[in-house]
Design a protein around this motif. Structure first.
Motif, PDB file in Angstrom:
ATOM      1  N   VAL A 120       0.836  -1.201   0.000  1.00  0.00           N
ATOM      2  CA  VAL A 120       0.000   0.000   0.000  1.00  0.00           C
ATOM      3  C   VAL A 120       0.873   1.254   0.000  1.00  0.00           C
ATOM      4  O   VAL A 120       0.558   2.244  -0.666  1.00  0.00           O
ATOM      5  CB  VAL A 120      -0.968  -0.011   1.214  1.00  0.00           C
ATOM      6  N   ALA A 121       1.991   1.210   0.716  1.00  0.00           N
ATOM      7  CA  ALA A 121       2.903   2.348   0.798  1.00  0.00           C
ATOM      8  C   ALA A 121       3.762   2.501  -0.455  1.00  0.00           C
ATOM      9  O   ALA A 121       4.522   3.457  -0.577  1.00  0.00           O
ATOM     10  CB  ALA A 121       3.797   2.207   2.026  1.00  0.00           C
ATOM     11  N   GLY A 122       3.638   1.579  -1.386  1.00  0.00           N
ATOM     12  CA  GLY A 122       4.417   1.664  -2.618  1.00  0.00           C
ATOM     13  C   GLY A 122       5.845   1.179  -2.477  1.00  0.00           C
ATOM     14  O   GLY A 122       6.679   1.447  -3.327  1.00  0.00           O
ATOM     15  N   GLN A 123       6.136   0.449  -1.411  1.00  0.00           N
ATOM     16  CA  GLN A 123       7.486  -0.062  -1.190  1.00  0.00           C
ATOM     17  C   GLN A 123       7.727  -1.374  -1.911  1.00  0.00           C
ATOM     18  O   GLN A 123       8.863  -1.807  -2.034  1.00  0.00           O
ATOM     19  CB  GLN A 123       7.726  -0.253   0.308  1.00  0.00           C
ATOM     20  N   VAL A 124       6.657  -2.015  -2.359  1.00  0.00           N
ATOM     21  CA  VAL A 124       6.754  -3.307  -3.024  1.00  0.00           C
ATOM     22  C   VAL A 124       5.931  -3.270  -4.297  1.00  0.00           C
ATOM     23  O   VAL A 124       4.797  -2.806  -4.297  1.00  0.00           O
ATOM     24  CB  VAL A 124       6.201  -4.443  -2.113  1.00  0.00           C
ATOM     25  N   GLY A 125       6.526  -3.745  -5.360  1.00  0.00           N
ATOM     26  CA  GLY A 125       5.805  -3.910  -6.607  1.00  0.00           C
ATOM     27  C   GLY A 125       6.125  -5.284  -7.172  1.00  0.00           C
ATOM     28  O   GLY A 125       7.248  -5.755  -7.048  1.00  0.00           O
ATOM     29  N   ILE A 126       5.119  -5.921  -7.737  1.00  0.00           N
ATOM     30  CA  ILE A 126       5.302  -7.257  -8.291  1.00  0.00           C
ATOM     31  C   ILE A 126       4.773  -7.264  -9.717  1.00  0.00           C
ATOM     32  O   ILE A 126       3.661  -6.792  -9.972  1.00  0.00           O
ATOM     33  CB  ILE A 126       4.558  -8.322  -7.456  1.00  0.00           C
ATOM     34  N   ASP A 127       5.568  -7.803 -10.618  1.00  0.00           N
ATOM     35  CA  ASP A 127       5.139  -7.924 -12.007  1.00  0.00           C
ATOM     36  C   ASP A 127       3.854  -8.744 -12.037  1.00  0.00           C
ATOM     37  O   ASP A 127       3.835  -9.895 -11.594  1.00  0.00           O
ATOM     38  CB  ASP A 127       6.241  -8.615 -12.815  1.00  0.00           C
ATOM     39  N   PRO A 128       2.759  -8.163 -12.545  1.00  0.00           N
ATOM     40  CA  PRO A 128       1.475  -8.869 -12.543  1.00  0.00           C
ATOM     41  C   PRO A 128       1.521 -10.229 -13.248  1.00  0.00           C
ATOM     42  O   PRO A 128       0.880 -11.179 -12.793  1.00  0.00           O
ATOM     43  CB  PRO A 128       0.530  -7.905 -13.262  1.00  0.00           C
ATOM     44  N   ASP A 129       2.261 -10.332 -14.326  1.00  0.00           N
ATOM     45  CA  ASP A 129       2.338 -11.609 -15.031  1.00  0.00           C
ATOM     46  C   ASP A 129       3.020 -12.677 -14.176  1.00  0.00           C
ATOM     47  O   ASP A 129       2.595 -13.824 -14.138  1.00  0.00           O
ATOM     48  CB  ASP A 129       3.095 -11.456 -16.357  1.00  0.00           C
ATOM     49  N   ALA A 130       4.056 -12.280 -13.461  1.00  0.00           N
ATOM     50  CA  ALA A 130       4.791 -13.226 -12.620  1.00  0.00           C
ATOM     51  C   ALA A 130       3.986 -13.607 -11.376  1.00  0.00           C
ATOM     52  O   ALA A 130       4.163 -14.701 -10.837  1.00  0.00           O
ATOM     53  CB  ALA A 130       6.129 -12.621 -12.209  1.00  0.00           C
ATOM     54  N   ALA A 131       3.108 -12.745 -10.927  1.00  0.00           N
ATOM     55  CA  ALA A 131       2.381 -12.987  -9.683  1.00  0.00           C
ATOM     56  C   ALA A 131       1.105 -13.802  -9.858  1.00  0.00           C
ATOM     57  O   ALA A 131       0.514 -14.229  -8.865  1.00  0.00           O
ATOM     58  CB  ALA A 131       2.032 -11.648  -9.036  1.00  0.00           C
ATOM     59  N   GLN A 132       0.681 -14.042 -11.070  1.00  0.00           N
ATOM     60  CA  GLN A 132      -0.588 -14.736 -11.294  1.00  0.00           C
ATOM     61  C   GLN A 132      -0.622 -16.132 -10.677  1.00  0.00           C
ATOM     62  O   GLN A 132      -1.635 -16.536 -10.106  1.00  0.00           O
ATOM     63  CB  GLN A 132      -0.905 -14.818 -12.794  1.00  0.00           C
ATOM     64  N   THR A 133       0.472 -16.870 -10.765  1.00  0.00           N
ATOM     65  CA  THR A 133       0.510 -18.222 -10.202  1.00  0.00           C
ATOM     66  C   THR A 133       0.358 -18.179  -8.688  1.00  0.00           C
ATOM     67  O   THR A 133      -0.419 -18.952  -8.109  1.00  0.00           O
ATOM     68  CB  THR A 133       1.830 -18.929 -10.586  1.00  0.00           C
ATOM     69  N   VAL A 134       1.071 -17.266  -8.048  1.00  0.00           N
ATOM     70  CA  VAL A 134       0.986 -17.128  -6.596  1.00  0.00           C
ATOM     71  C   VAL A 134      -0.421 -16.701  -6.190  1.00  0.00           C
ATOM     72  O   VAL A 134      -1.000 -17.248  -5.251  1.00  0.00           O
ATOM     73  CB  VAL A 134       2.031 -16.113  -6.079  1.00  0.00           C
ATOM     74  N   LEU A 135      -0.971 -15.733  -6.904  1.00  0.00           N
ATOM     75  CA  LEU A 135      -2.305 -15.253  -6.587  1.00  0.00           C
ATOM     76  C   LEU A 135      -3.341 -16.362  -6.740  1.00  0.00           C
ATOM     77  O   LEU A 135      -4.238 -16.503  -5.901  1.00  0.00           O
ATOM     78  CB  LEU A 135      -2.659 -14.059  -7.476  1.00  0.00           C
ATOM     79  N   LYS A 136      -3.190 -17.187  -7.755  1.00  0.00           N
ATOM     80  CA  LYS A 136      -4.117 -18.299  -7.960  1.00  0.00           C
ATOM     81  C   LYS A 136      -4.036 -19.289  -6.796  1.00  0.00           C
ATOM     82  O   LYS A 136      -5.060 -19.767  -6.293  1.00  0.00           O
ATOM     83  CB  LYS A 136      -3.812 -19.003  -9.283  1.00  0.00           C
ATOM     84  N   LYS A 137      -2.815 -19.586  -6.335  1.00  0.00           N
ATOM     85  CA  LYS A 137      -2.643 -20.517  -5.213  1.00  0.00           C
ATOM     86  C   LYS A 137      -3.222 -19.939  -3.922  1.00  0.00           C
ATOM     87  O   LYS A 137      -3.848 -20.655  -3.138  1.00  0.00           O
ATOM     88  CB  LYS A 137      -1.171 -20.860  -5.027  1.00  0.00           C
TER      89      LYS A 137
END
Length: 121
Positions: A17-34
């Motif tokens: 939320v503070a903008g200290q972390v960003g994750i490539d949406p394409d790379a994060a899809q697998t984690v988000l699905k799990k």
């Protein structure tokens, strides 16, 4: 029951939320699905947890009645209950999910901010 995992998930969410972390949406899809699959599983278990609150038949004597009441209380929602553990786990999944989604949204903002000094040079 410790909540360090919940604290870690909330810290990650706060950093996103503070903008200290960003994750490539394409790379994060697998984690988000799990995460979402785990969250759905816990929600289903929690929905059925009430069925465990039936008092077991341990005998019609003082000890049997006392033990049955104890088992019933633990199943139905006391602090050390199965339902309480599931609610804690669900909170962890929700915080992790919100953190990942927010970090995915912040990814492009962070990328643009890092590139801006080079564009105006």
């Amino acid at each position: 029951m410790g909540n360090s995992s919940l604290a870690d998930a909330n810290a990650f969410k706060a950093a996103a939320v503070a903008g200290q972390v960003g994750i490539d949406p394409d790379a994060a899809q697998t984690v988000l699905k799990k995460i979402r699959t785990g969250k759905d599983t816990v929600e289903a278990l929690l929905a059925g947890a009430g069925a465990l609150a039936e008092k077991p038949k341990l005998g019609d004597n003082p000890v049997g009645r006392a033990m049955a009441a104890k088992f019933e209380q633990r199943a139905e929602g006391g602090n050390d209950s199965y339902a309480a553990a599931l609610r804690n786990l669900l909170s962890q999944y929700e915080a992790a999910e919100q953190g990942i989604v927010t970090a995915m949204a912040k990814y492009h903002e962070i990328d643009q901010a890092a590139a801006d000094p080079f564009r105006h040079a």
